[in-house]
Design a protein around this motif. Structure first.
Motif, mmCIF file in Angstrom:
data_model
loop_
_atom_site.group_PDB
_atom_site.id
_atom_site.type_symbol
_atom_site.label_atom_id
_atom_site.label_comp_id
_atom_site.label_asym_id
_atom_site.label_seq_id
_atom_site.Cartn_x
_atom_site.Cartn_y
_atom_site.Cartn_z
ATOM 1 N N UNK A 1 21.620 10.338 7.354
ATOM 2 C CA UNK A 1 20.526 9.586 6.725
ATOM 3 C C UNK A 1 19.196 9.993 7.358
ATOM 4 N N UNK A 2 18.245 10.368 6.510
ATOM 5 C CA UNK A 2 16.913 10.755 6.982
ATOM 6 C C UNK A 2 15.846 9.733 6.591
ATOM 7 N N UNK A 3 16.133 8.939 5.561
ATOM 8 C CA UNK A 3 15.177 7.938 5.112
ATOM 9 C C UNK A 3 15.926 6.828 4.396
ATOM 10 N N UNK A 4 15.309 5.655 4.345
ATOM 11 C CA UNK A 4 15.947 4.468 3.774
ATOM 12 C C UNK A 4 15.029 3.844 2.734
ATOM 13 N N UNK A 5 15.633 3.413 1.624
ATOM 14 C CA UNK A 5 14.949 2.557 0.654
ATOM 15 C C UNK A 5 15.723 1.249 0.617
ATOM 16 N N UNK A 6 15.147 0.193 1.156
ATOM 17 C CA UNK A 6 15.833 -1.092 1.228
ATOM 18 C C UNK A 6 15.334 -2.009 0.125
ATOM 19 N N UNK A 7 16.272 -2.605 -0.614
ATOM 20 C CA UNK A 7 15.927 -3.456 -1.752
ATOM 21 C C UNK A 7 16.286 -4.898 -1.434
ATOM 22 N N UNK A 8 15.316 -5.783 -1.569
ATOM 23 C CA UNK A 8 15.519 -7.185 -1.238
ATOM 24 C C UNK A 8 14.882 -8.086 -2.295
ATOM 25 N N UNK A 9 15.114 -9.370 -2.141
ATOM 26 C CA UNK A 9 14.477 -10.364 -3.009
ATOM 27 C C UNK A 9 14.256 -11.640 -2.213
ATOM 28 N N UNK A 10 13.031 -12.153 -2.296
ATOM 29 C CA UNK A 10 12.710 -13.450 -1.711
ATOM 30 C C UNK A 10 12.096 -14.339 -2.781
ATOM 31 N N UNK A 11 12.419 -14.041 -4.028
ATOM 32 C CA UNK A 11 11.912 -14.785 -5.163
ATOM 33 C C UNK A 11 12.587 -14.277 -6.425
ATOM 34 N N UNK A 12 12.136 -14.748 -7.572
ATOM 35 C CA UNK A 12 12.819 -14.421 -8.824
ATOM 36 C C UNK A 12 11.887 -13.877 -9.903
ATOM 37 N N UNK B 1 9.177 -10.973 -4.767
ATOM 38 C CA UNK B 1 8.739 -12.122 -3.962
ATOM 39 C C UNK B 1 8.130 -13.248 -4.788
ATOM 40 N N UNK B 2 7.906 -13.034 -6.085
ATOM 41 C CA UNK B 2 7.309 -14.087 -6.908
ATOM 42 C C UNK B 2 8.232 -15.273 -7.075
ATOM 43 N N UNK B 3 7.671 -16.471 -7.130
ATOM 44 C CA UNK B 3 8.439 -17.709 -7.266
ATOM 45 C C UNK B 3 9.471 -17.856 -6.147
ATOM 46 N N UNK C 1 -4.082 -13.368 -4.997
ATOM 47 C CA UNK C 1 -2.922 -13.745 -5.809
ATOM 48 C C UNK C 1 -1.621 -13.386 -5.098
ATOM 49 N N UNK C 2 -1.575 -12.182 -4.538
ATOM 50 C CA UNK C 2 -0.356 -11.758 -3.844
ATOM 51 C C UNK C 2 -0.059 -12.570 -2.606
ATOM 52 N N UNK C 3 -1.101 -12.867 -1.820
ATOM 53 C CA UNK C 3 -0.903 -13.619 -0.581
ATOM 54 C C UNK C 3 -0.488 -15.058 -0.868
ATOM 55 N N UNK C 4 -1.159 -15.705 -1.821
ATOM 56 C CA UNK C 4 -0.795 -17.080 -2.152
ATOM 57 C C UNK C 4 0.615 -17.153 -2.721
ATOM 58 N N UNK C 5 1.010 -16.151 -3.487
ATOM 59 C CA UNK C 5 2.350 -16.136 -4.075
ATOM 60 C C UNK C 5 3.426 -16.161 -3.006
ATOM 61 N N UNK C 6 3.116 -15.593 -1.846
ATOM 62 C CA UNK C 6 4.073 -15.581 -0.734
ATOM 63 C C UNK C 6 3.906 -16.813 0.146
ATOM 64 N N UNK C 7 2.663 -17.125 0.520
ATOM 65 C CA UNK C 7 2.441 -18.130 1.560
ATOM 66 C C UNK C 7 2.574 -19.564 1.071
#
Length: 859
Positions: free
Chosen positions: A225-236, A298-300, A546-552
Motif C-alpha cells: 500500500x502506497x496511499x489510502x482513500x478512506x471513506x466515512x460518514x458522520x451524517x446522511x 457530514x451533512x445532517x 455553511x460547512x462549519x455550521x453543518x458540522x459544529x
C-alpha cells in the motif's frame, strides 16, 4: 451613487442589498447542489457501466435493515461478515469471466482473521485495545502481474456499526460505494489497472479501529500500500467532503474528481484536534506510514450514531456524489499517471493551499507561492493606500496625516472585531444562564445565524459608535491592510487557512484601485466599491460558514454537558460572519453618528424580538433528537442493580427528565444527584473515554426476589491471574491475566498499577497510574489474555483491585428486541422505558439502552 450626501442610509442599503445577498445566495446554491441520482447500471448513451445510486443504497439497506445493528461481537456482526465474503467472491467470479475474454485483470479475495493489541490514545486519555479473531474482507484488483501488484492504492470502509445505530450511512453507504466502484471498473471494457487497487472492507472500526489495525499489522499485502482513500460518514446528507489530505501528491490526485468539495480550512480544523473524532486513517498512517485522503458525508450529522441512520434519511444524490468522486480517484491512482510508484520512499507532509470554490473549480498552490502572493498583495496594498490617501480634514493646520488616519482606522477595525465577537457571546450567556434557553437553535444548522448574526452586527455598530468619528475610507484602507497582513503573517507560520484573509483582501485592493472611476473626488468610497468589494468575501465566507455550521451545530449535542455550546456557536457565527461581510465596518461610518445611533436603537429592538422568539423554541424534535445514555448495570460482586442515566449536551430539561424516569422506574423517592465522572467511574467504562463527556446520574433498582444471575454461574465473568515465579526480580509480580466473558461484549478492565512490561505494547507508562484495557472480539470468542510484569511497592499490598465491565450481547435495545426474552431484567426494563420515553418526549429523545454486567475482583 458616488455621493453619500445625496443618498442616505436607507436608499444606499436598498441599493446594496441585492449585491450583498448575491454572494450568500450563490454560496447556498453551491453548497446544497447535488448530482442527479442514477438507477441504471449502464449509461444508455455510451453503453458503458456507470455508478448506480440505487444499487449502492440497496447494499446500505440490506446491511442496516436486512441484517441490522452490526456491532462488533454480536451475531449480526457475524452475518455481515458472511454476506461480505459472498459479495467479494461474486466480484471475483465476474473478474474471472471477463478475464477469459482476454483482458488483463485479476481479482483476489481474502478473508483475514486475526488477534492483536494496540494502544489507542483519545481525548487526552491513554487506553489499550485487544481483539480476538476479528475479520476483514479484502479484494485486490490488478493486471495480474507482479509489477502491477508492487504498488497499490487502498480504499477502505467499515462493515460494523456502533451502539445503538443500524449504520446505513455510517458506514454501509461507503461499503456500497466500494462495491459499485468495483463493478464499474471490472466491467469497463479496455480498463486495466497499471497499479493495483486494494478494497478493504474492515470489520471493526467502531470498536476503536481494530479492523484497520489488523490489516495494517498482519496482512501480507499491506506492505504494497502506497496511499489510502478512506471513506466515512458522520451524517446522511450533502456532498462528501475531503477533510484530511496528507501529501501534495494526494491533493493533486483529488483535483481530478468531478465534484470536488474540500478545503485547506477543513483540513486545518480537523488536524487541530478541535473536532474530537477519528477514523481508520489513523491506523494506516501510523502502522503503514502512508499518505492519503480522508473523505466523509457530514451533512445532517444529527443522525450520526443514532437509530435513525437509515437509508430513508440519506439524501438523494449523496451516494452518487461520493461514488463518482471515489471512482475518479481510483481510476487516476491506478493509471500510468499515478504517483504511487514515487511514494515508495515515503512522503512529505503537504505544503499546499487547496480549496474547492464555485462549480467544479479546484484551486491549489504551494505554501511558497502563497507567501509570495500574499506578500505582493500586502506590499501593493500599502502603496495603493498611501497613493490614494486624501486628508479628510485638509482645513486643519497640519491636517490629520496619513499615519494618524490609518491609526484611527486600525483602532476602529480592531474595535469592530471585538464588538462582533463580544455581543453574540453576551447573548449566548443570556440565553443559557439568564433565560435557561440554551441551545434553542439546535434543530437547524442555519438557525444560529438568525440569533447571533444580528447580535454580531449590533456589536459592530456599538463598537464604532464608541470609537467616535472616523472617516469611512480610513476604516476601509485599515481593513484592507490588516487582512492582507494577516494573510502574510499566518501563512509565514505555514497555516494554509491564511487564504481566507487573502480572498477577503484581494477584492478590497481591486475596488480601491478602481474607486476613482466611480468617485472622482477621491474623498469618499463609491457604493460600487462596497458592492463589488463584498461579492467575493461574502461568497467565500458563506461557503465556509455553511460547512462549519453543518458540522459544529449537531456536534454540540455530544460535546459534553458542561461545554459552552452556545458560546462556541456564537463565536463561529460572529467570526465567519465578520469575514463574510467585512465592509460593514466602514459602511457604519458613512452616514454619521446620528444615523449610526438610530441604527443601534433599531437593531436593539430587533435583537429583543429575536431573543424573545428563540426563547420560545425547544432544542429538540423528532429528527433532531437529544441523545440519552442509559445503562442497566448488574454488579455481580455486590448483587446490586442500578440505573445509570447520562447526557452529552447542556440543553435545559435533563434533570427534570431524569427525575421523571426515576419516579416511573426507580425504587427510591430520593431526588437523584449527579455522580462524579472520572477514570474511576467504572459503570461507564464500556464507553470510555467518550464517557468523560457525560453528566451521569445513578439510582438503585429493585432486584426480583429469587433472581439468580447467570453472569456469576453458568455464564461467569471471570478474571483469573496466573503467577510466574521463574526469573522473578525482587519487588515485582509476573502475571498472565485471563478474562473469560461468555455472552458479554466490549468488555473493559480497569486497574491501578506500575506496569514495568506487558504484552499490550512496548512502552507502558513508567509510573503508578490507572490503566484501561478494552476488548472487541468476533462473535462467540469470549476469552482473551495478556502478560504483564508489575512493580510492587516495598512492604505494600501486592494485590491489584480490578474493576470489570461488559455489555450483554443480547441486552442491547432496540438492536436485540427480537430476542428480548434472552436479555433478562435489562431488556424487560428497556422495552417499557423506551416506549415511555417515546410517549413522554414525543419522540424527541434517542436513548442508548445497554445492559451491563460488572464488578470488582482482587488479583
Amino acid at each position: 451613487m458616488s455621493s453619500a450626501r445625496r443618498w442616505g442610509p436607507w436608499r444606499s442599503l436598498m441599493t446594496l442589498t441585492p449585491v450583498l445577498l448575491a454572494g450568500p445566495w450563490l454560496a447556498y446554491l453551491q453548497h446544497f447542489k447535488m448530482p442527479e441520482p442514477l438507477s441504471a447500471l449502464t449509461n444508455p448513451v455510451t453503453k458503458l457501466p456507470q455508478i448506480s445510486e440505487e444499487r449502492i443504497l440497496g447494499v446500505a439497506k440490506h446491511l442496516s435493515e436486512g441484517i441490522g445493528y452490526r456491532t462488533v461481537g454480536t451475531y449480526e456482526h457475524s452475518l455481515a461478515d458472511k454476506w461480505m465474503i459472498e459479495a467479494a467472491e461474486q466480484v471475483q467470479r465476474n473478474c474471472e469471466r471477463i478475464n477469459r475474454t482476454g483482458r488483463k485483470i485479476e481479482c483476489e479475495v481474502w478473508r483475514q482473521e486475526g488477534s492483536g493489541n494496540h494502544r489507542f490514545d483519545m481525548m487526552g486519555k491513554r487506553l489499550y485495545k485487544t481483539y480476538v479473531n476479528l475479520s476483514n474482507i479484502i479484494v485486490r484488483i490488478s493486471d495480474g502481474t507482479p509489477e502491477g501488484k508492487e504498488h497499490a492504492v487502498l480504499v477502505n470502509a467499515h462493515l460494523d456499526s456502533t451502539l445503538p445505530s443500524p449504520g446505513a450511512a455510517d458506514d454501509a453507504l461507503p461499503v456500497g460505494v466500494m462495491l459499485d466502484c468495483m463493478r464499474v471498473l471490472v466491467e469497463t471494457p479496455k480498463w486495466t489497472p497499471k497499479h493495483a487497487i486494494i478494497f478493504l472492507f474492515n470489520h471493526a472500526e467502531e470498536s476503536l479501529q481494530d479492523g484497520s489495525h489488523l490489516f495494517s499489522t498482519q496482512h501480507p499485502i499491506a506492505n504494497t500500500v502506497r496511499a489510502v482513500v478512506n471513506l466515512e460518514a458522520a451524517g446522511t446528507t450533502g456532498r462528501e467532503i475531503l477533510f484530511q489530505a496528507t501529501s501534495e501528491q494526494m491533493i493533486e490526485a483529488y483535483s481530478h474528481v468531478p465534484r470536488p468539495y474540500g478545503t485547506i480550512f477543513a483540513n486545518d480544523i480537523f488536524s487541530s484536534g478541535i473536532i474530537l473524532s477519528d477514523t481508520d486513517f489513523r491506523q494506516f498512517e501510523q502502522y503503514l506510514n502512508v499518505t492519503g485522503l480522508d473523505m466523509a458525508v457530514v451533512g445532517n450529522s444529527y443522525l450520526y450514531h443514532m437509530r435513525k441512520d437509515l437509508v430513508e434519511n440519506i439524501q438523494p444524490g449523496t451516494a452518487q456524489h461520493m461514488a463518482e468522486n471515489t471512482l475518479a480517484l481510483l481510476r487516476y491512482l491506478s493509471s500510468k499517471k499515478s504517483p504511487l510508484a514515487s511514494l515508495t520512499a515515503g512522503y512529505s507532509r503537504p505544503t499546499t493551499v487547496f480549496f474547492a470554490h464555485v462549480g467544479p473549480t479546484f484551486f491549489m498552490y504551494s505554501f511558497t507561492t502563497a507567501k509570495v502572493l500574499y506578500t505582493v498583495l500586502f506590499t501593493f496594498s500599502f502603496f495603493l493606500v498611501r497613493g490614494t490617501f486624501v486628508d479628510p480634514a485638509p482645513a486643519l493646520k497640519n491636517g490629520h496625516g496619513f499615519w494618524k488616519e490609518q491609526g484611527k482606522g486600525t483602532v476602529a477595525v480592531i474595535s469592530g472585531m471585538t464588538g462582533t465577537l463580544l455581543v453574540p457571546n453576551v447573548v449566548a450567556v443570556i440565553m443559557k444562564s439568564v433565560l435557561n434557553k440554551g441551545m434553542s437553535w439546535f434543530k437547524d444548522p442555519m438557525a444560529p445565524v438568525g440569533l447571533y448574526g444580528p447580535a454580531a452586527l449590533l456589536g459592530v455598530m456599538v463598537s464604532q459608535y464608541l470609537v467616535g468619528e472616523v472617516h469611512e475610507q480610513s476604516v476601509f484602507t485599515a481593513l484592507l491592510l490588516i487582512q492582507a497582513f494577516l494573510a502574510v503573517g499566518i501563512q509565514l507560520v505555514n497555516i494554509g487557512s491564511a487564504a481566507i484573509f487573502f480572498l477577503a483582501a484581494l477584492p478590497l485592493f481591486i475596488v480601491l484601485a478602481l474607486n476613482s472611476l466611480f468617485a472622482p473626488s477621491g474623498h469618499q468610497l463609491s457604493l460600487w466599491a462596497y458592492g463589488l468589494g463584498s461579492l467575493l468575501p461574502s461568497l467565500t465566507g458563506t461557503l465556509l460558514l455553511l460547512g462549519v455550521l453543518e458540522v459544529f451545530v449537531p456536534l454540540t449535542g455530544r460535546i459534553g454537558a458542561d461545554a459552552p455550546a452556545d458560546n462556541i456557536v456564537a463565536t463561529i457565527v460572529a467570526s465567519l460572519g465578520g469575514l463574510s461581510f467585512p465592509l460593514i465596518l466602514p459602511l457604519t461610518h458613512r452616514f454619521g453618528r446620528r444615523a449610526l445611533l438610530r441604527g443601534i436603537v433599531f437593531l436593539s429592538i430587533i435583537m429583543t424580538v429575536v431573543v424573545s422568539f428563540f426563547a420560545t423554541l425547544a432544542p429538540f424534535d423528532q429528527m433532531h433528537q437529544k441523545r440519552l445514555f442509559i445503562l442497566h448495570s448488574e454488579n455481580i460482586t455486590t448483587q446490586e442493580h442500578h440505573l445509570n442515566i447520562a447526557t452529552a449536551d447542556g440543553a435545559p430539561g435533563f434533570e427534570q427528565l431524569v427525575h421523571d424516569i426515576i419516579q416511573e422506574f426507580g425504587t427510591t423517592s430520593i431526588d437523584p444527584v449527579p455522580v462524579v465522572m472520572d477514570d474511576y467511574n467504572s459503570d461507564w467504562d464500556s464507553l470510555y473515554p467518550f464517557s468523560a463527556f457525560l453528566k451521569p446520574y445513578k439510582v438503585p433498582l429493585a432486584v426480583t426476589p429469587g433472581y439468580v444471575s447467570p453472569w456469576s454461574n453458568d455464564q461467569a465473568f471471570i478474571i483469573a491471574a496466573t503467577e510466574h515465579t521463574e526469573n522473578l526480580l525482587p519487588g515485582t509480580r509476573n502475571l498472565t491475566l485471563t478474562i473469560s466473558h461468555p455472552g458479554l461484549i466490549w468488555t473493559v478492565i480497569a486497574f491501578d498499577a506500575h506496569v514495568l512490561k506487558w504484552s499490550l505494547d512496548d512502552s507502558p507508562p513508567d509510573e503508578y497510574v490507572r490503566h484501561h484495557v478494552k476488548e472487541g472480539s468476533f462473535y462467540g470468542h469470549d476469552i482473551y489474555s495478556f502478560d504483564m510484569v508489575i512493580k510492587v511497592a516495598e512492604g505494600g499490598d501486592t494485590g491489584i483491585r480490578v474493576n470489570f465491565m461488559g455489555l450483554q450481547e443480547k441486552g442491547i435495545w432496540p438492536a436485540k428486541k427480537a430476542v428480548k426474552a434472552l436479555g433478562g431484567p435489562a431488556m424487560h426494563l428497556f422495552e417499557h422505558l423506551d416506549a415511555w420515553l417515546e410517549k413522554k418526549t414525543d419522540g424527541k429523545v434517542d436513548a442508548l439502552l445497554l445492559g451491563c454486567v460488572g464488578g470488582v475482583t482482587m488479583i
